[in-house]
Design a protein around this motif. Structure first.
Motif, PDB file in Angstrom:
ATOM      1  N   ASP A  42       3.697 -10.005  12.732  1.00 55.27           N
ATOM      2  CA  ASP A  42       3.007  -9.424  11.829  1.00 55.27           C
ATOM      3  C   ASP A  42       3.650  -9.357  10.413  1.00 55.27           C
ATOM      4  O   ASP A  42       4.751  -9.555  10.377  1.00 55.27           O
ATOM      5  CB  ASP A  42       2.610  -7.852  12.172  1.00 55.27           C
ATOM      6  N   THR A  43       2.761  -9.408   9.328  1.00 55.07           N
ATOM      7  CA  THR A  43       3.196  -9.183   7.865  1.00 55.07           C
ATOM      8  C   THR A  43       2.603  -7.877   7.274  1.00 55.07           C
ATOM      9  O   THR A  43       1.423  -7.665   7.435  1.00 55.07           O
ATOM     10  CB  THR A  43       2.765 -10.448   6.932  1.00 55.07           C
ATOM     11  N   VAL A  44       3.626  -6.944   7.116  1.00 56.88           N
ATOM     12  CA  VAL A  44       3.227  -5.646   6.575  1.00 56.88           C
ATOM     13  C   VAL A  44       3.542  -5.459   5.219  1.00 56.88           C
ATOM     14  O   VAL A  44       4.741  -6.394   4.725  1.00 56.88           O
ATOM     15  CB  VAL A  44       3.668  -4.542   7.674  1.00 56.88           C
ATOM     16  N   GLU A  45       3.148  -4.628   4.563  1.00 57.72           N
ATOM     17  CA  GLU A  45       3.432  -4.037   3.126  1.00 57.72           C
ATOM     18  C   GLU A  45       3.949  -2.726   3.233  1.00 57.72           C
ATOM     19  O   GLU A  45       3.440  -1.926   3.720  1.00 57.72           O
ATOM     20  CB  GLU A  45       2.308  -4.286   2.157  1.00 57.72           C
ATOM     21  N   VAL A  46       5.271  -2.598   2.791  1.00 65.02           N
ATOM     22  CA  VAL A  46       6.196  -1.321   2.954  1.00 65.02           C
ATOM     23  C   VAL A  46       6.338  -0.873   1.586  1.00 65.02           C
ATOM     24  O   VAL A  46       6.713  -1.336   0.815  1.00 65.02           O
ATOM     25  CB  VAL A  46       7.501  -1.516   3.747  1.00 65.02           C
TER      26      VAL A  46
END
Length: 276
Positions: free
Chosen positions: A23-27
């Motif tokens: 998964d690629t998430v934006e934090v």
């Protein structure tokens, strides 16, 4: 009778090819007031609700997706050892420092505080330091050691792959002067930001430390000097140097060994828990 058997084999092969979940998430970083992209790799077919976690830091000019794109066996390693892997974007030449007066470069706070809290809250990751480790390549290798030594309440173990473990021999390289000022005029700042001069932070119960650098790597000499200094100071650590250069082929080879090292550390911690 043959068709069901062939179908079963096909399904098993497909299951093996799927691999770990990526998964690629934006934090959101409150300290930098921006979103930071991060790749998270989770093992499949796990029943664990609290997995050991490994943070992987990229090198100078790299990005969050480097490891998943360049290390072919990463998903297989995640599945084999049942370790959650987190690959944050560390900016361009951040060296994972908090830079005084520059809101765009607060990557120590982001990785070791904001990101750790986010991962613990949103993924099946243990919130305990003894089940959390960190490593990285090149700038990320220095960053891993720098962060682990400064945050021993956050990380239980640390490693480095071809890390720039002494920045002082390279005063004009890789944007370090942009972050710290010139070495000639800010020597004390450089001293406090280089791993080579941070060994006094190792306490009486030292972190498990793994240092690896290829024999043909331009960082080999500084890694060897770090190893020799740690040996002189009686700081327990594992040192490895294999044939290889400063490239992703070496990173891939090193990670095979480092995952085994971290797996042993995490497993040892769990065994200790079961006897308490």
């Amino acid at each position: 009778m043959k068709l069901p058997y062939i179908l079963l084999c096909f399904l098993l092969c497909c299951q093996q090819l799927v691999g770990a979940q990526v998964d690629t998430v934006e934090v959101f970083s409150n300290s930098m007031q921006k979103n930071i992209k991060t790749v998270v790799v989770q093992p499949t077919n796990t029943t664990e609700s609290s997995l050991p976690t490994l943070y992987l830091l990229h090198g100078y000019s790299g990005k969050y997706s480097d490891y998943i794109q360049r290390v072919a066996q990463l998903q297989e390693l995640v599945d084999r050892y049942q370790i959650l892997v987190v690959c944050p974007d560390g900016g361009y030449g951040s060296w994972y420092w908090d830079v005084d007066g520059d809101q765009n470069f607060q990557y120590e706070t982001f990785v070791s505080n904001e990101l750790v809290d986010y991962i613990s809250a949103n993924f099946p990751a243990s919130s305990e330091a003894r089940y959390r480790a960190i490593t990285g390549f090149s700038m990320g290798g220095h960053g891993a050691l720098y962060l682990a030594l400064r945050h021993q309440d956050v990380y239980g173990a640390v490693a480095s792959i071809a890390g720039g473990v002494d920045i002082r021999p390279f005063p004009n390289n890789w944007d370090m002067a942009k972050r710290l000022g010139s070495y000639a005029q800010n020597a004390s700042t450089w001293e406090s930001h280089t791993v080579m001069e941070m060994l006094h932070l190792v306490g009486s119960n030292p972190l498990p430390i793994y240092i690896d650098c290829g024999r043909d790597d331009f960082f080999h000499e500084v890694n060897l000097r770090l190893h020799n200094r740690m040996t002189y100071l009686n700081i327990p650590h594992h040192y490895q140097s294999m044939p290889g250069k400063h490239d992703w082929a070496y990173v891939s080879k090193s990670l095979d060994f480092q995952f085994a090292f971290f797996h042993q550390f995490f497993g040892g911690s769990k065994k200790q828990d079961s006897h308490n």
